[in-house]
Design an enzyme around this catalytic site. Structure first.
Site, short mmCIF file in Angstrom:
data_model
loop_
_atom_site.label_atom_id
_atom_site.label_comp_id
_atom_site.label_asym_id
_atom_site.label_seq_id
_atom_site.Cartn_x
_atom_site.Cartn_y
_atom_site.Cartn_z
N LYS A 183 0.77 -1.25 -0.07
CA LYS A 183 0.01 0.03 -0.16
C LYS A 183 0.99 1.19 -0.05
O LYS A 183 1.40 1.70 0.89
CB LYS A 183 -0.91 0.00 1.27
CG LYS A 183 -1.92 1.21 1.15
CD LYS A 183 -2.33 1.64 2.51
CE LYS A 183 -1.53 2.57 3.08
NZ LYS A 183 -1.23 3.86 2.40
N GLY A 235 6.58 4.15 8.86
CA GLY A 235 5.97 5.64 9.01
C GLY A 235 6.22 5.95 10.30
O GLY A 235 7.15 5.71 11.06
N SER A 236 5.09 6.90 10.92
CA SER A 236 5.33 7.65 12.08
C SER A 236 4.59 6.75 12.99
O SER A 236 4.02 5.88 12.93
CB SER A 236 4.19 8.82 11.99
OG SER A 236 2.77 8.69 12.02
N GLU A 257 9.15 -0.08 11.36
CA GLU A 257 10.19 0.88 11.10
C GLU A 257 9.56 2.09 11.13
O GLU A 257 8.99 2.79 10.24
CB GLU A 257 10.89 0.61 9.79
CG GLU A 257 12.24 1.15 9.61
CD GLU A 257 12.24 2.45 9.48
OE1 GLU A 257 12.55 3.16 10.18
OE2 GLU A 257 12.19 2.88 8.24
N CYS A 291 14.03 9.37 8.19
CA CYS A 291 14.03 8.82 9.48
C CYS A 291 15.36 8.56 10.29
O CYS A 291 15.49 8.88 11.56
CB CYS A 291 13.20 7.71 9.80
SG CYS A 291 14.05 6.37 8.35
N GLU A 391 10.27 14.85 16.08
CA GLU A 391 10.75 14.42 14.89
C GLU A 391 10.22 15.67 13.96
O GLU A 391 9.01 15.83 13.94
CB GLU A 391 10.30 13.11 14.22
CG GLU A 391 11.10 12.90 13.08
CD GLU A 391 10.57 11.49 12.36
OE1 GLU A 391 11.58 10.71 11.85
OE2 GLU A 391 9.61 10.89 12.87
#
Length: 487
Positions: A183, A235-236, A257, A291, A391
């Site tokens: 996705k 992602g977050s 991750e 990241c 972040e």
């Protein structure tokens, strides 16, 4: 100055790839994808909902038994063939990478070759996935364990590096005998869709690699589908919590991750001129939208002022602007929402006591319609301030001061993240000592040359769990089966 228009004629079919079908209906509506440098709409991308995701999972489940049973030499050949096609399609994939999210051509041009290498490396594991013979007690018996694929793996990739993410996650999952549903996000759908097309061209059977762009509705349907045997999310942390909550319904295992707030520790014995490109990479690479970027620059007292001054001079020499200008190193951020968030964090940082050395504003003039934030350097950042703990995901570098090795390690570890760290020193003993004490998954000493495909990559704490790369990446997508035989 007029910004160069992206070559939209290179866009792939934007409909989801489900097996070998390209359904044009979209149960979750259409998304207007915008080119980050100009804000112009590039195309209307169908967003998958539950019907499309259910169909993709069904296609992957139907294809999985024969893919897993395929002779490993044939599975390897097909993945190698896909790697060859990715490499041959490098020019188009480079353009799609820029259209996806505004990454400058100078930066994204290395992505196709790295992605091809990820598929080649993992293809080499197809006949190297080994089991173990287990000592048994009591009695005469043979006990052995074999590694088996999970089955259907749902892979949710990020918008900041979608092509490489397909290689880092999709390649080991496929090599291990799984089928996948990838996705890609609505913000960057094109590179992944092209990988799906190339997979079919390589001869990989329909249903083995499905690519279905979606937003939150389709993503939720995918992770709740009981036909999914494992989920891997990049992602977050905020979205990861939503994924984990949805996966609880089916108890589906999830690999994560996630983000980082990586420290780049500069000791007083560092050769500043030599180390400066690495020090500044956190603000430059992917316009700060990475990241692993070293976005916290921790500098020892004795050289603190010298480094701050050098950083301010350095950033004025880094070209920012049109992604299609071959000299551009820093491009736009992904969208207007990101611009507003980043600028808000800079304002808050100054309220918390940080000093703006450069940047701090949105670019206007020729860049007013795009999503450009001037590369920003903040000095005297308190280690407990919001910007030092969270972040930014934008071109913002926070410079912090430390006195000695113990304080440097304390500040570096004092966040909820644990993805990466960097060390600059000419003292090899110190480098090893500090690396051993950092609570992170990856450490780079005196430089950065990317992530080797054979090395483990992943984070600690809120930066996720599990590892991609090397044998660890293969293990992420297999599980052991123990077999006991009475003799």
């Amino acid at each position: 100055m007029t910004l160069i228009s992206p070559p939209l004629e290179l866009l792939p079919n934007t409909s989801p790839l489900i097996g070998d079908r390209r359904p044009t209906d979209s149960s979750a509506g259409m998304h207007k994808h915008r080119y980050a440098a100009t804000g112009q709409v590039t195309s209307q991308v169908p967003m998958a909902g539950k019907p499309e995701m259910d169909a993709a999972v069904a296609a992957a489940r139907a294809a999985q038994p024969s893919w897993a049973a395929m002779p490993v030499t044939e599975r390897r050949r097909l993945l190698m063939r896909l790697a060859d096609l990715i490499e041959a399609d490098a020019d188009r994939l480079t353009n799609l990478g820029t259209i996806d999210n505004g990454t400058p051509q100078q930066i994204v041009q290395s992505a196709p070759s790295l992605t091809a290498e990820l598929f080649r490396y993992n293809a080499g594991w197809t006949d190297r996935i080994e089991g173990s013979v287990i000592p048994t007690w009591p009695g005469d018996a043979l006990d052995y364990a074999v590694e088996k694929p999970f089955g259907v793996v749902a892979i949710i990739i990020p918008w900041n590096g979608p092509l490489i993410a397909c290689g880092m996650t999709g390649a080991p999952a496929l090599a291990a005998g799984n089928t996948v549903v990838i996705k890609p996000p609505e913000l960057a759908p094109y590179s992944a869709l092209r990988i799906g097309e190339l997979a079919l061209e390589a001869g990989i059977p329909p249903g083995v690699l499905n690519v279905v762009p979606a937003g939150p509705v389709g993503g939720d349907a995918l992770v709740r589908n009981p036909g999914v045997d494992k989920i891997h999310f990049t992602g977050s942390g905020a979205t990861a919590r939503i994924v984990l909550s949805a996966a609880l319904e089916t108890l589906t295992p999830v690999g994560l991750e996630l983000g980082g707030k990586s420290a780049n520790i500069v000791f007083e014995d560092t050769d500043i001129s030599t180390a400066l490109p690495t020090m500044m990479s956190g603000i430059i690479a992917l316009s700060g939208q990475g990241c692993i970027n070293g976005t916290r620059l921790l500098v020892q007292d004795r050289i603190y002022d010298e480094v701050v001054e050098a950083a301010g001079r350095f950033i004025t020499q880094v070209p920012i602007g049109d992604p299609y200008d071959g000299s551009t190193a820093i491009g736009p951020v992904v969208n207007d929402t990101a611009c507003q968030r980043i600028l808000g964090m800079i304002t808050r940082a100054t309220e918390d006591g940080a000093r703006v050395i450069s940047g701090g504003e949105r670019l206007n003039g020729d860049y007013a319609d795009g999503y450009f934030v001037a590369p920003t350097i903040l000095a005297d950042v308190p280690s407990d301030s919001y910007i030092a703990q969270n972040e930014v995901f934008g071109p913002v570098l926070s410079i912090l001061r430390f006195s000695d090795e113990t304080e440097a390690v304390k500040i570096a570890n004092d966040t909820e993240f644990g993805l990466a760290a960097y060390i600059q020193t000419n003292d090899l003993k110190r480098a090893h000592r500090v690396a051993d004490r950092l609570d992170v998954g990856n450490v780079w000493i005196n430089g950065f040359n990317g992530i080797p495909v054979s090395a483990p990559f992943g984070g600690n704490k809120h930066s996720g769990h599990g590892r991609l790369g090397g044998k660890w990446g293969i293990r992420e997508f297999t599980r052991p089966r123990n077999i006991w035989v009475s003799l």
